[in-house]
Each structure stands twice: as C-alpha cells, then as structure tokens.
Design an enzyme around this catalytic site. Sequence first.
Site, PDB file in Angstrom:
ATOM      1  CD  GLU A 124      -2.868   1.165   2.381  1.00 27.40           C
ATOM      2  OE1 GLU A 124      -3.795   1.992   2.384  1.00 27.40           O
ATOM      3  OE2 GLU A 124      -2.653   0.387   3.335  1.00 27.40           O
ATOM      4  CB  ALA A 135      -2.290   7.108   8.330  1.00 29.07           C
ATOM      5  CG  HIS A 136      -0.034   6.093   3.154  1.00 27.63           C
ATOM      6  ND1 HIS A 136       0.712   5.000   2.760  1.00 27.63           N
ATOM      7  CD2 HIS A 136      -1.260   5.614   3.470  1.00 27.63           C
ATOM      8  CE1 HIS A 136      -0.035   3.909   2.828  1.00 27.63           C
ATOM      9  NE2 HIS A 136      -1.241   4.261   3.253  1.00 27.63           N
ATOM     10  CG  HIS A 190      -4.456   6.105   0.403  1.00 27.61           C
ATOM     11  ND1 HIS A 190      -4.531   6.881   1.523  1.00 27.61           N
ATOM     12  CD2 HIS A 190      -4.432   4.818   0.836  1.00 27.61           C
ATOM     13  CE1 HIS A 190      -4.531   6.106   2.604  1.00 27.61           C
ATOM     14  NE2 HIS A 190      -4.486   4.849   2.203  1.00 27.61           N
ATOM     15  CG  ASN A 214     -12.325   5.117   5.598  1.00 24.53           C
ATOM     16  OD1 ASN A 214     -12.460   6.003   6.438  1.00 24.53           O
ATOM     17  ND2 ASN A 214     -13.084   4.031   5.579  1.00 24.53           N
ATOM     18  CG  ASP A 243     -13.323   0.688  12.836  1.00 26.78           C
ATOM     19  OD1 ASP A 243     -14.169   1.117  12.013  1.00 26.78           O
ATOM     20  OD2 ASP A 243     -12.236   1.276  13.034  1.00 26.78           O
ATOM     21  CG  HIS A 246     -11.874   3.342   9.630  1.00 20.52           C
ATOM     22  ND1 HIS A 246     -11.439   2.920  10.855  1.00 20.52           N
ATOM     23  CD2 HIS A 246     -10.787   3.855   9.000  1.00 20.52           C
ATOM     24  CE1 HIS A 246     -10.143   3.150  10.977  1.00 20.52           C
ATOM     25  NE2 HIS A 246      -9.725   3.723   9.869  1.00 20.52           N
ATOM     26  CG  ASP A 269      -6.372   0.026   7.545  1.00 24.84           C
ATOM     27  OD1 ASP A 269      -5.235  -0.276   7.124  1.00 24.84           O
ATOM     28  OD2 ASP A 269      -6.803   1.193   7.540  1.00 24.84           O
ATOM     29  CG  LEU A 303     -10.199   7.788  11.478  1.00 23.84           C
ATOM     30  CD1 LEU A 303     -11.396   7.194  10.747  1.00 23.84           C
ATOM     31  CD2 LEU A 303     -10.178   7.311  12.926  1.00 23.84           C
TER      32      LEU A 303
END
Length: 377
Positions: A124, A135-136, A190, A214, A243, A246, A269, A303
């Site tokens: 990923e 979150a990258h 993404h 997301n 969850d 998300h 994830d 997140l």
Amino acid sequence: MRLRIRAKRLFTPLREFEDVCVVIENGKITSIGKSKLTAQQRYPIVAPAFVDSHTHGAVGIDVMNANIDDLLKLSSFYAQHGIGCFFPTTVSDTFDNLSRVAENVRKAMKNDMLKAKIGGLYVEGPYLSPAKSGAHKKDLLKKPDLAELSGFIFEYGDVVKIFAIAPELEGAEDAIKLLRRHRIVVSIAHTNATYEETTRTIRMGAHRATHVFNAMRQFDHREPGVVGAVLTDKNVYCEIICDLVHVHPASIEIVLRTKGPFKTLLISDSISATGLEDGVYELGQMKVEVRQGVAKLCGANVLAGSTLTIDRAVKNLVLDLGIPLRSALIMASFTASKASGMKPNLIAEGMSADIVALDEELTPLALYVDGRLIHRP
C-alpha cells in the site's frame, strides 16, 4: 491421521447445515455429512477460517519494522482471533525499505513455526495521491516509476500479491498493466480520481478497492467519483473496515446493498496497537495515538488504521448491525480470499482444512490450519 469435527451449525459458508460432521485426513476435508461416529470435538458454529488481507500489524509489531520472529508472533496473534491466513501490509516508503519487508515476508512464509498462514505481501503505497494521503507520509508519495516497479516485481513477484495504486497519477495505467501481467491484484487506493478515471482503471483490471469511503474522492450526484465507480461495477471487490468508526452503519448498508457479500470483504487495517492498551505507536515512519481504541495521527484528526480484528468485525456486523451470520462469514473468508488472488476459502471435500470454530457469541473457540489444531484457549 483422521480428525472428526461435529458442528451444531456448519457454514461452508455458501450453505448452512445443522448437526453435521466434518472428516479430515492428511490436512484435507474428505467428507461432510451426518455421522454416527463420535467426533473428537463438538462446536456450536464451524466455518472457514477467517482471512485478514489488509493488516499493518498488532501486539506492538509494525509490519514495516518486523523481522521474521515478529511475523511469527503476528501469526500466533491472528490465529487466536480465528484468522487462518493474513497478508502483511506496508505503508508508503522507499523501495529499498519495501524490498527489506518483502524479503522478511518471503522467509516467514516458508517458516514451519507459522500458526496462521501468510498469503503474501500487500503493498500500500507509495503510488498514492497526496490529496488523499491519509496516514501515509506525503513526502514519500510519488508517481509510478515503471523501471523501479519492474525491478521490484522481478525480485519479489512471488511474494507481492496485492498492490494499491491511485489511478489518476501519471504513469498509473502502465503500472497497472505491468502488475496485471504478473497476476498481482491491483487495488484502487488513496485516490482523488474522477468517475471516468476510475472506470477506465477498472476496465484495465483494477478489480479491488482499498477501504472504501476512506481516503478516496467521495460520491456526488453529478460526479460519482471513485465511490460511485467501485460500488456500481460488478467486477470490483470492496474492502470495508467494520469497526463502526471508519464507516457509518448506514454506509455499510449501502455497500452491502450495492455489492452484496460476494463482492465485499472484511479487512482490519489494524496497526501495531491492536491487542494492546491505548498509547502512542508506530505506523511506518508516522506516530499514531490511540484513545479508546481509535487510532489517529499524532497531532492531527486523521484516522490511522484501526485496532480491529476480523472476529470483532464479524461480531459488529451480526450482533450490532443485524447482518445475517452467513453473509458476514462469506465476507470474512470466501470473498476475502477470492479478492486476494487465492482459491476461495471453503469447507468442501478436497479443500484444505482451514476451519474456525465459534461459540454462540461468535468468539473463536479453536482454529485448524491444514487440519492441525493451531489454537484453542
């Protein structure tokens, strides 16, 4: 060696049976049916072992920094949660670092000490959109480089099974063609792609979508975007993080009504905080703070993965949202395996005996991998 497992309810998961016995010999399922023979084990619910095809780590271990022993520890942790196969998943980094991860995963896949199997590596990043970085780390994101990608696949094409990419990036189409030639699953991820850009990519063979809703362009009635494209194309498998953080329950319902359980797969994830208390953890080169089980980038309201496990996702769907158990099990096993380029995970004659036993509250009681009892509390 012959093993007999009796189930009050058996989900293959394509069909449901009551009070049947599964017979296993030499790691394979040899028969399913009524039997007067005494079974060694009797369980309320029996189903194919879960598959987690998108996990960044757990119990303090981050895939980007994991050595072989760490991957074995992850294997043991996942087995405790009914997962018979998992795919270690990277975050964006240099290809030197991705190669190091791939080498460790390759060695771990061959290790006799594995509990849950390793299905392969899910890459990923770094070919992701800065506009939807999530979150990258943005300074690690880049346009696809065909020479770089070719070299990576030449070395690790046996390990890399899933590769995430933003389809609107310059060079993405050539990269997708290369990945598909090597039978690597391409996942749309993404991305700020338009509806047209996404549908063109799907026609080229990008038939998976990473954590739908997301880190992707959202739906608009005049520009359906990525979400509109992946939800309406019958060829696309959609990952979903159940969850209940998300994705809103109503959005989960939309996915299931448009895709159905045979095109929707459960993923965790999960990050290194999974299975541990709240605190600060690593996700690649990023710091993540976990509060009340919710992971966000330190200092930002973004997140950053989850602390979910697949057994918990099944419970959330069935016990909290009222989704039929068979549908949840299809998403956790059959679809998750098929969308990852594996043989569909089934309980059927001639198949590997990868089986999870659950109690009435859907808590794992035992896990069998290739007919061997791997975990029982």
